[in-house]
Design a protein around this motif. Structure first.
Motif, PDB file in Angstrom:
ATOM      1  N   ARG A 220       0.836  -1.205   0.000  1.00  0.00           N
ATOM      2  CA  ARG A 220       0.000   0.000   0.000  1.00  0.00           C
ATOM      3  C   ARG A 220       0.870   1.254   0.000  1.00  0.00           C
ATOM      4  NH1 ARG A 220      -5.528   0.802   3.483  1.00  0.00           N
ATOM      5  NH2 ARG A 220      -6.037   2.908   2.779  1.00  0.00           N
ATOM      6  N   GLN A 221       0.432   2.245  -0.754  1.00  0.00           N
ATOM      7  CA  GLN A 221       1.162   3.508  -0.862  1.00  0.00           C
ATOM      8  C   GLN A 221       0.498   4.544   0.032  1.00  0.00           C
ATOM      9  OE1 GLN A 221       1.426   4.891  -4.880  1.00  0.00           O
ATOM     10  NE2 GLN A 221       2.970   6.446  -4.440  1.00  0.00           N
ATOM     11  N   SER A 222       1.322   5.249   0.793  1.00  0.00           N
ATOM     12  CA  SER A 222       0.769   6.196   1.769  1.00  0.00           C
ATOM     13  C   SER A 222       0.146   7.415   1.112  1.00  0.00           C
ATOM     14  CB  SER A 222       1.862   6.635   2.748  1.00  0.00           C
ATOM     15  OG  SER A 222       2.954   7.205   2.047  1.00  0.00           O
ATOM     16  N   GLY A 223       0.796   7.951   0.101  1.00  0.00           N
ATOM     17  CA  GLY A 223       0.288   9.160  -0.538  1.00  0.00           C
ATOM     18  C   GLY A 223      -0.303   8.890  -1.908  1.00  0.00           C
ATOM     19  N   LYS A 224      -0.904   9.925  -2.468  1.00  0.00           N
ATOM     20  CA  LYS A 224      -1.492   9.820  -3.798  1.00  0.00           C
ATOM     21  C   LYS A 224      -0.478  10.296  -4.831  1.00  0.00           C
ATOM     22  CE  LYS A 224      -5.288  11.596  -6.625  1.00  0.00           C
ATOM     23  NZ  LYS A 224      -6.487  12.474  -6.662  1.00  0.00           N
ATOM     24  N   PRO A 225      -0.247   9.513  -5.888  1.00  0.00           N
ATOM     25  CA  PRO A 225       0.699   9.949  -6.927  1.00  0.00           C
ATOM     26  C   PRO A 225       0.185  11.181  -7.658  1.00  0.00           C
ATOM     27  CG  PRO A 225       0.178   7.597  -7.102  1.00  0.00           C
ATOM     28  CD  PRO A 225      -0.801   8.184  -6.152  1.00  0.00           C
ATOM     29  N   LYS A 226       1.101  11.909  -8.263  1.00  0.00           N
ATOM     30  CA  LYS A 226       0.703  13.055  -9.073  1.00  0.00           C
ATOM     31  C   LYS A 226      -0.016  12.575 -10.327  1.00  0.00           C
ATOM     32  CE  LYS A 226       4.575  15.945  -7.560  1.00  0.00           C
ATOM     33  NZ  LYS A 226       5.768  16.714  -7.998  1.00  0.00           N
ATOM     34  N   ALA A 227      -1.074  13.265 -10.693  1.00  0.00           N
ATOM     35  CA  ALA A 227      -1.863  12.863 -11.861  1.00  0.00           C
ATOM     36  C   ALA A 227      -1.026  12.850 -13.132  1.00  0.00           C
ATOM     37  CB  ALA A 227      -3.057  13.808 -12.018  1.00  0.00           C
ATOM     38  N   ALA A 228      -0.069  13.760 -13.226  1.00  0.00           N
ATOM     39  CA  ALA A 228       0.765  13.841 -14.425  1.00  0.00           C
ATOM     40  C   ALA A 228       1.720  12.660 -14.549  1.00  0.00           C
ATOM     41  CB  ALA A 228       1.554  15.153 -14.418  1.00  0.00           C
ATOM     42  N   ASP A 229       1.947  11.953 -13.437  1.00  0.00           N
ATOM     43  CA  ASP A 229       2.896  10.833 -13.442  1.00  0.00           C
ATOM     44  C   ASP A 229       2.223   9.481 -13.648  1.00  0.00           C
ATOM     45  OD1 ASP A 229       4.914  12.650 -12.958  1.00  0.00           O
ATOM     46  OD2 ASP A 229       4.896  12.321 -10.775  1.00  0.00           O
ATOM     47  N   LEU A 230       0.909   9.456 -13.766  1.00  0.00           N
ATOM     48  CA  LEU A 230       0.198   8.176 -13.804  1.00  0.00           C
ATOM     49  C   LEU A 230       0.153   7.532 -15.185  1.00  0.00           C
ATOM     50  CD1 LEU A 230      -2.772   8.927 -11.382  1.00  0.00           C
ATOM     51  CD2 LEU A 230      -0.798   7.444 -10.976  1.00  0.00           C
ATOM     52  N   GLY A 231       0.033   8.308 -16.226  1.00  0.00           N
ATOM     53  CA  GLY A 231      -0.051   7.733 -17.560  1.00  0.00           C
ATOM     54  C   GLY A 231      -1.436   7.183 -17.851  1.00  0.00           C
ATOM     55  N   PRO A 232      -1.548   6.317 -18.868  1.00  0.00           N
ATOM     56  CA  PRO A 232      -2.866   5.791 -19.257  1.00  0.00           C
ATOM     57  C   PRO A 232      -3.506   4.974 -18.143  1.00  0.00           C
ATOM     58  CG  PRO A 232      -1.108   4.593 -20.371  1.00  0.00           C
ATOM     59  CD  PRO A 232      -0.464   5.769 -19.715  1.00  0.00           C
ATOM     60  N   LYS A 233      -4.835   5.069 -18.102  1.00  0.00           N
ATOM     61  CA  LYS A 233      -5.612   4.410 -17.040  1.00  0.00           C
ATOM     62  C   LYS A 233      -6.466   3.302 -17.640  1.00  0.00           C
ATOM     63  CE  LYS A 233      -9.707   5.484 -14.237  1.00  0.00           C
ATOM     64  NZ  LYS A 233     -10.592   6.594 -13.794  1.00  0.00           N
ATOM     65  N   TYR A 234      -6.504   2.155 -16.923  1.00  0.00           N
ATOM     66  CA  TYR A 234      -7.346   1.034 -17.349  1.00  0.00           C
ATOM     67  C   TYR A 234      -8.141   0.531 -16.148  1.00  0.00           C
ATOM     68  CZ  TYR A 234      -4.399   1.255 -21.435  1.00  0.00           C
ATOM     69  OH  TYR A 234      -3.739   1.710 -22.552  1.00  0.00           O
TER      70      TYR A 234
ATOM     71  N   THR B 232     -13.988  -3.255  -8.477  1.00  0.00           N
ATOM     72  CA  THR B 232     -13.417  -2.455  -9.552  1.00  0.00           C
ATOM     73  C   THR B 232     -12.096  -1.834  -9.092  1.00  0.00           C
ATOM     74  OG1 THR B 232     -13.809  -0.644 -11.102  1.00  0.00           O
ATOM     75  CG2 THR B 232     -14.708  -0.388  -8.897  1.00  0.00           C
ATOM     76  N   TYR B 233     -11.144  -1.762 -10.014  1.00  0.00           N
ATOM     77  CA  TYR B 233      -9.832  -1.197  -9.729  1.00  0.00           C
ATOM     78  C   TYR B 233      -9.359  -0.407 -10.945  1.00  0.00           C
ATOM     79  CZ  TYR B 233      -9.943  -4.918  -6.227  1.00  0.00           C
ATOM     80  OH  TYR B 233     -10.323  -5.758  -5.202  1.00  0.00           O
ATOM     81  N   ASP B 234      -8.566   0.629 -10.685  1.00  0.00           N
ATOM     82  CA  ASP B 234      -7.943   1.397 -11.755  1.00  0.00           C
ATOM     83  C   ASP B 234      -6.463   1.039 -11.810  1.00  0.00           C
ATOM     84  OD1 ASP B 234     -10.347   2.661 -12.281  1.00  0.00           O
ATOM     85  OD2 ASP B 234      -9.919   4.323 -10.911  1.00  0.00           O
ATOM     86  N   LEU B 235      -5.994   0.648 -12.989  1.00  0.00           N
ATOM     87  CA  LEU B 235      -4.607   0.244 -13.163  1.00  0.00           C
ATOM     88  C   LEU B 235      -3.861   1.267 -14.013  1.00  0.00           C
ATOM     89  CD1 LEU B 235      -5.938  -2.381 -12.149  1.00  0.00           C
ATOM     90  CD2 LEU B 235      -4.461  -3.638 -13.725  1.00  0.00           C
ATOM     91  N   TYR B 236      -2.640   1.568 -13.608  1.00  0.00           N
ATOM     92  CA  TYR B 236      -1.780   2.512 -14.321  1.00  0.00           C
ATOM     93  C   TYR B 236      -0.451   1.810 -14.622  1.00  0.00           C
ATOM     94  CZ  TYR B 236      -5.207   5.854 -12.533  1.00  0.00           C
ATOM     95  OH  TYR B 236      -6.369   6.521 -12.228  1.00  0.00           O
ATOM     96  N   PRO B 237      -0.370   1.077 -15.724  1.00  0.00           N
ATOM     97  CA  PRO B 237       0.825   0.272 -16.003  1.00  0.00           C
ATOM     98  C   PRO B 237       2.064   1.083 -16.354  1.00  0.00           C
ATOM     99  CG  PRO B 237      -0.699   0.173 -17.846  1.00  0.00           C
ATOM    100  CD  PRO B 237      -1.415   0.896 -16.750  1.00  0.00           C
ATOM    101  N   GLU B 238       1.893   2.343 -16.790  1.00  0.00           N
ATOM    102  CA  GLU B 238       3.033   3.145 -17.230  1.00  0.00           C
ATOM    103  C   GLU B 238       3.292   4.328 -16.302  1.00  0.00           C
ATOM    104  OE1 GLU B 238       2.389   4.195 -21.292  1.00  0.00           O
ATOM    105  OE2 GLU B 238       2.445   2.115 -22.006  1.00  0.00           O
ATOM    106  N   ALA B 239       2.896   4.213 -15.056  1.00  0.00           N
ATOM    107  CA  ALA B 239       3.125   5.290 -14.093  1.00  0.00           C
ATOM    108  C   ALA B 239       4.610   5.468 -13.830  1.00  0.00           C
ATOM    109  CB  ALA B 239       2.397   4.985 -12.787  1.00  0.00           C
TER     110      ALA B 239
END
Length: 216
Positions: free
Chosen positions: A76-90, A103-110
């Motif tokens: 588990r990650q404590s903070g929320k990543p920056k939106a600009a660093d996430l890349g495409p969402k699936y 349901t889950y959101d995956l960011y393979p290229e973050a």
């Protein structure tokens, strides 16, 4: 009387040894394979319509995608990543039958490695909290082989963010079978040793009884 005792001891030793040796030749019980989940739906960037993968037609892909969102194996990650660093969402929706359950959101290229986001609002109306997790390094390749339009990548051997994967094909490894085989060999060895010890003990007991009878 002595001969009768010797015959009885011989019969007992033979029967015991045969019983123990029959156990050593028995095959280890194999665990029944777990049935794959009913299916998953994948939607997101580059997909005109959701990918609908079902266990009946795509069991390996369904299991592989489910492994990407198995949170007990992720960090588990404590903070929320920056939106600009996430890349495409699936977005992955896990189904039980035809009913959406999770349901889950995956960011393979973050940036810094794949990420998994669990929304607080889930299809089955269960109560949970929104949370971010470090994803598996194999996420991009798993989604690509399932049909998501991503560029080919190479999985890490030694690990990485959220835990590594192997380059060796999954179907070439069978941990459950290997463990069963190892325990089976160990059981055979132990039972064989026990059988030998019992034969020796009963033999010594028979000899002692014979000597005692003759010295009387």
């Amino acid at each position: 009387m002595v001969r009768r005792m010797r015959r009885l001891a011989g019969v007992a030793i033979g029967g015991l040894a045969a019983l123990l040796l029959s156990f050593t030749l028995a095959e280890p019980v194999k665990a029944a394979p777990k049935a794959p989940p009913a299916g998953v739906d994948i939607s997101g960037d580059g997909l005109a319509e959701p990918l609908r993968l079902r266990a009946e037609s795509h069991p390996q892909h369904v299991v592989a995608v489910i492994e990407q969102v198995t949170l007990r194996a992720l960090v588990r990650q404590s903070g929320k990543p920056k939106a600009a660093d996430l890349g495409p969402k699936y977005t992955v929706v896990v189904l039980a039958g035809d009913v959406p359950k999770q349901t889950y959101d995956l960011y393979p290229e973050a940036v810094g490695g794949p990420r998994v986001f669990r929304p607080a609002k889930q299809p089955d109306s269960r109560k949970t909290t929104a949370a971010w997790f470090l994803g598996r390094v194999s996420m991009s390749e798993t989604l690509r082989t399932a049909g998501v339009p991503l560029e080919r990548t190479y999985e890490s051997v030694s690990g990485g963010v959220g835990g590594g994967e192997r380059i060796i094909p999954e179907d070439s490894l069978n941990p459950a079978e290997d463990i069963n085989e190892a325990f089976g060999e160990l059981r055979r060895l132990l039972l064989l040793n026990v059988a030998v010890m019992l034969v020796i003990t009963l033999g010594l007991a028979g000899i002692a009884l014979l000597i005692r009878r003759r010295t009387r």
